[in-house]
Motif scaffolding. Sequence first.
Motif, PDB file in Angstrom:
ATOM      1  N   ASP A   1      26.770  29.554 -30.214  1.00 29.77           N
ATOM      2  CA  ASP A   1      25.870  30.554 -29.644  1.00 29.77           C
ATOM      3  C   ASP A   1      26.077  31.879 -30.358  1.00 29.77           C
ATOM      4  OD1 ASP A   1      24.891  28.903 -27.447  1.00 29.77           O
ATOM      5  OD2 ASP A   1      26.825  29.263 -26.458  1.00 29.77           O
ATOM      6  N   VAL A   2      25.027  32.675 -30.381  1.00 29.01           N
ATOM      7  CA  VAL A   2      25.122  34.088 -30.756  1.00 29.01           C
ATOM      8  C   VAL A   2      24.533  34.887 -29.609  1.00 29.01           C
ATOM      9  CG1 VAL A   2      24.356  35.902 -32.336  1.00 29.01           C
ATOM     10  CG2 VAL A   2      24.977  33.651 -33.236  1.00 29.01           C
ATOM     11  N   VAL A   3      25.240  35.924 -29.177  1.00 30.11           N
ATOM     12  CA  VAL A   3      24.691  36.848 -28.186  1.00 30.11           C
ATOM     13  C   VAL A   3      24.432  38.177 -28.882  1.00 30.11           C
ATOM     14  CG1 VAL A   3      25.735  35.744 -26.183  1.00 30.11           C
ATOM     15  CG2 VAL A   3      27.024  37.504 -27.392  1.00 30.11           C
ATOM     16  N   ALA A   4      23.263  38.740 -28.602  1.00 21.24           N
ATOM     17  CA  ALA A   4      22.879  40.037 -29.186  1.00 21.24           C
ATOM     18  C   ALA A   4      22.405  40.907 -28.036  1.00 21.24           C
ATOM     19  CB  ALA A   4      21.789  39.858 -30.234  1.00 21.24           C
TER      20      ALA A   4
ATOM     21  N   ILE B   1      21.031  34.267 -27.693  1.00 24.12           N
ATOM     22  CA  ILE B   1      20.724  34.871 -26.397  1.00 24.12           C
ATOM     23  C   ILE B   1      20.667  36.375 -26.626  1.00 24.12           C
ATOM     24  CG2 ILE B   1      21.470  35.124 -23.994  1.00 24.12           C
ATOM     25  CD1 ILE B   1      23.227  32.556 -24.563  1.00 24.12           C
ATOM     26  N   ALA B   2      19.494  36.967 -26.424  1.00 23.77           N
ATOM     27  CA  ALA B   2      19.287  38.355 -26.828  1.00 23.77           C
ATOM     28  C   ALA B   2      18.609  39.152 -25.721  1.00 23.77           C
ATOM     29  CB  ALA B   2      18.436  38.416 -28.096  1.00 23.77           C
TER      30      ALA B   2
ATOM     31  N   PHE C   1      14.718  39.614 -21.945  1.00 19.86           N
ATOM     32  CA  PHE C   1      15.774  38.692 -22.365  1.00 19.86           C
ATOM     33  C   PHE C   1      15.154  37.429 -22.947  1.00 19.86           C
ATOM     34  CE2 PHE C   1      17.474  41.492 -19.245  1.00 19.86           C
ATOM     35  CZ  PHE C   1      18.834  41.630 -19.497  1.00 19.86           C
ATOM     36  N   PHE C   2      15.769  36.943 -24.021  1.00 23.54           N
ATOM     37  CA  PHE C   2      15.308  35.724 -24.682  1.00 23.54           C
ATOM     38  C   PHE C   2      16.476  34.759 -24.852  1.00 23.54           C
ATOM     39  CE2 PHE C   2      12.603  39.108 -26.395  1.00 23.54           C
ATOM     40  CZ  PHE C   2      11.330  38.549 -26.326  1.00 23.54           C
ATOM     41  N   VAL C   3      16.183  33.484 -24.740  1.00 21.61           N
ATOM     42  CA  VAL C   3      17.050  32.438 -25.267  1.00 21.61           C
ATOM     43  C   VAL C   3      16.198  31.641 -26.242  1.00 21.61           C
ATOM     44  CG1 VAL C   3      18.492  30.436 -24.800  1.00 21.61           C
ATOM     45  CG2 VAL C   3      18.358  32.295 -23.116  1.00 21.61           C
ATOM     46  N   VAL C   4      16.611  31.634 -27.505  1.00 24.40           N
ATOM     47  CA  VAL C   4      15.915  30.859 -28.524  1.00 24.40           C
ATOM     48  C   VAL C   4      16.916  29.901 -29.158  1.00 24.40           C
ATOM     49  CG1 VAL C   4      14.150  32.610 -28.961  1.00 24.40           C
ATOM     50  CG2 VAL C   4      16.273  32.662 -30.289  1.00 24.40           C
ATOM     51  N   GLU C   5      16.436  28.742 -29.594  1.00 26.02           N
ATOM     52  CA  GLU C   5      17.320  27.682 -30.039  1.00 26.02           C
ATOM     53  C   GLU C   5      17.008  27.268 -31.477  1.00 26.02           C
ATOM     54  OE1 GLU C   5      16.543  24.611 -27.252  1.00 26.02           O
ATOM     55  OE2 GLU C   5      17.804  25.484 -25.670  1.00 26.02           O
ATOM     56  N   VAL C   6      18.049  26.846 -32.174  1.00 26.45           N
ATOM     57  CA  VAL C   6      17.877  26.174 -33.453  1.00 26.45           C
ATOM     58  C   VAL C   6      17.535  24.724 -33.161  1.00 26.45           C
ATOM     59  CG1 VAL C   6      18.980  25.501 -35.616  1.00 26.45           C
ATOM     60  CG2 VAL C   6      19.550  27.709 -34.548  1.00 26.45           C
ATOM     61  N   PRO C   7      16.433  24.214 -33.654  1.00 24.17           N
ATOM     62  CA  PRO C   7      16.104  22.816 -33.356  1.00 24.17           C
ATOM     63  C   PRO C   7      17.228  21.874 -33.809  1.00 24.17           C
ATOM     64  CG  PRO C   7      14.232  23.939 -34.357  1.00 24.17           C
ATOM     65  CD  PRO C   7      15.403  24.870 -34.462  1.00 24.17           C
ATOM     66  N   PRO C   8      17.545  20.882 -32.993  1.00 25.64           N
ATOM     67  CA  PRO C   8      18.592  19.925 -33.390  1.00 25.64           C
ATOM     68  C   PRO C   8      18.132  19.091 -34.572  1.00 25.64           C
ATOM     69  CG  PRO C   8      17.481  19.171 -31.417  1.00 25.64           C
ATOM     70  CD  PRO C   8      16.954  20.554 -31.687  1.00 25.64           C
ATOM     71  N   ARG C   9      19.100  18.576 -35.309  1.00 26.32           N
ATOM     72  CA  ARG C   9      18.761  17.698 -36.440  1.00 26.32           C
ATOM     73  C   ARG C   9      18.106  16.411 -35.920  1.00 26.32           C
ATOM     74  NH1 ARG C   9      24.100  18.893 -38.730  1.00 26.32           N
ATOM     75  NH2 ARG C   9      23.846  20.388 -40.424  1.00 26.32           N
ATOM     76  N   ARG C  10      17.109  15.967 -36.645  1.00 26.92           N
ATOM     77  CA  ARG C  10      16.489  14.671 -36.301  1.00 26.92           C
ATOM     78  C   ARG C  10      17.405  13.544 -36.761  1.00 26.92           C
ATOM     79  NH1 ARG C  10      11.139  14.966 -34.937  1.00 26.92           N
ATOM     80  NH2 ARG C  10      10.109  16.968 -35.295  1.00 26.92           N
TER      81      ARG C  10
ATOM     82  N   ASP D   1      29.462  37.497 -30.893  1.00 27.78           N
ATOM     83  CA  ASP D   1      28.894  38.648 -30.186  1.00 27.78           C
ATOM     84  C   ASP D   1      28.435  39.633 -31.253  1.00 27.78           C
ATOM     85  OD1 ASP D   1      28.182  40.731 -28.556  1.00 27.78           O
ATOM     86  OD2 ASP D   1      30.049  40.760 -27.396  1.00 27.78           O
ATOM     87  N   ALA D   2      27.128  39.621 -31.528  1.00 29.68           N
ATOM     88  CA  ALA D   2      26.550  40.434 -32.596  1.00 29.68           C
ATOM     89  C   ALA D   2      26.177  41.805 -32.040  1.00 29.68           C
ATOM     90  CB  ALA D   2      25.318  39.740 -33.169  1.00 29.68           C
ATOM     91  N   GLY D   3      26.952  42.824 -32.451  1.00 31.15           N
ATOM     92  CA  GLY D   3      26.802  44.148 -31.866  1.00 31.15           C
ATOM     93  C   GLY D   3      27.641  44.252 -30.612  1.00 31.15           C
ATOM     94  N   CYS D   4      28.913  43.909 -30.744  1.00 34.94           N
ATOM     95  CA  CYS D   4      29.792  43.765 -29.565  1.00 34.94           C
ATOM     96  C   CYS D   4      30.195  45.085 -28.939  1.00 34.94           C
ATOM     97  CB  CYS D   4      31.040  42.971 -29.946  1.00 34.94           C
ATOM     98  SG  CYS D   4      32.128  43.796 -31.155  1.00 34.94           S
ATOM     99  N   GLY D   5      30.038  46.206 -29.661  1.00 34.94           N
ATOM    100  CA  GLY D   5      30.437  47.489 -29.105  1.00 34.94           C
ATOM    101  C   GLY D   5      31.903  47.504 -28.727  1.00 34.94           C
ATOM    102  N   SER D   6      32.203  48.026 -27.545  1.00 30.60           N
ATOM    103  CA  SER D   6      33.594  48.125 -27.097  1.00 30.60           C
ATOM    104  C   SER D   6      34.100  46.825 -26.469  1.00 30.60           C
ATOM    105  CB  SER D   6      33.743  49.276 -26.098  1.00 30.60           C
ATOM    106  OG  SER D   6      32.943  49.059 -24.949  1.00 30.60           O
TER     107      SER D   6
END
Length: 247
Positions: free
Chosen positions: A116-119, A147-148, A237-246, A56-61
């Motif tokens: 996952d990272v949520v921002a 997920i941002a 809102f965005f969901v962006v992915e790291v491409p899986p390894r080939r 949780d990047a920027g999780c606040g409280s």
Amino acid sequence: MEHDREREPERARANHYDGFAEAYAAENESSLVNAHYERPAMLALAGDVAGRRILDAGCGSGPLTAALRDRGAVVTGVDSSAGMLALARRRLGEGSALHEVDLRDPLPFADGAFDDVVASLVLHYLEDWGPTLAEVRRVLRPGGRLIASVDHPFVAYTFQDPRPDYFGTGSYTFDWTFGGQSVPMKFWRKSLHAMAEAFATAGFRLSVISEPQPDPAARELFPDGFRDLSSKPCFLFFVVEVPPRRP
């Protein structure tokens, strides 16, 4: 984004969450846009998170951290505000994995440490998304997701009068009033194209772009605000992915 002495006085004047952590956390806990719109949308995009390692990047409280943990995720939180992290520890327990980290700096985690990272409403505090997104990509495993949520670029564009150059990146400041306090804030406005390009440059693949509706249960709690939020853009809102390894 450079981290130098000349910028420190400017940072101290705006976005200084340590000075209003308690008031902001109370507002965030039950407000229409946070508790009944942004947070449910983030959780819906995250889906089934049981067993997933989430930053949780920027999780606040910690309200989103707690909600993800309650759904079975193994969550680590980072935030630049010591005051907000203190509230998060109160909520989550002293043994929680919480770290004081400025998202403009390198993340203290190994490559591929998270699924996952949520921002949540954090990227619009950054002038340059590049270094932050590069670090987020580094700590995500192949196939992992960011997920941002951010201020909608149309909202940021119409905030100023006269209208700025929509395609240029620029800052805007305002006084944010809640809990009887008025505090100075500074956000960075980017076009939708610039946001998408930043994700692509960092090596992400766009999976979802969303403009959700508020939780229908909020209709009775906030009748006027619900109608307004249902018909105007607020966050993107965005969901962006790291491409899986080939193989």
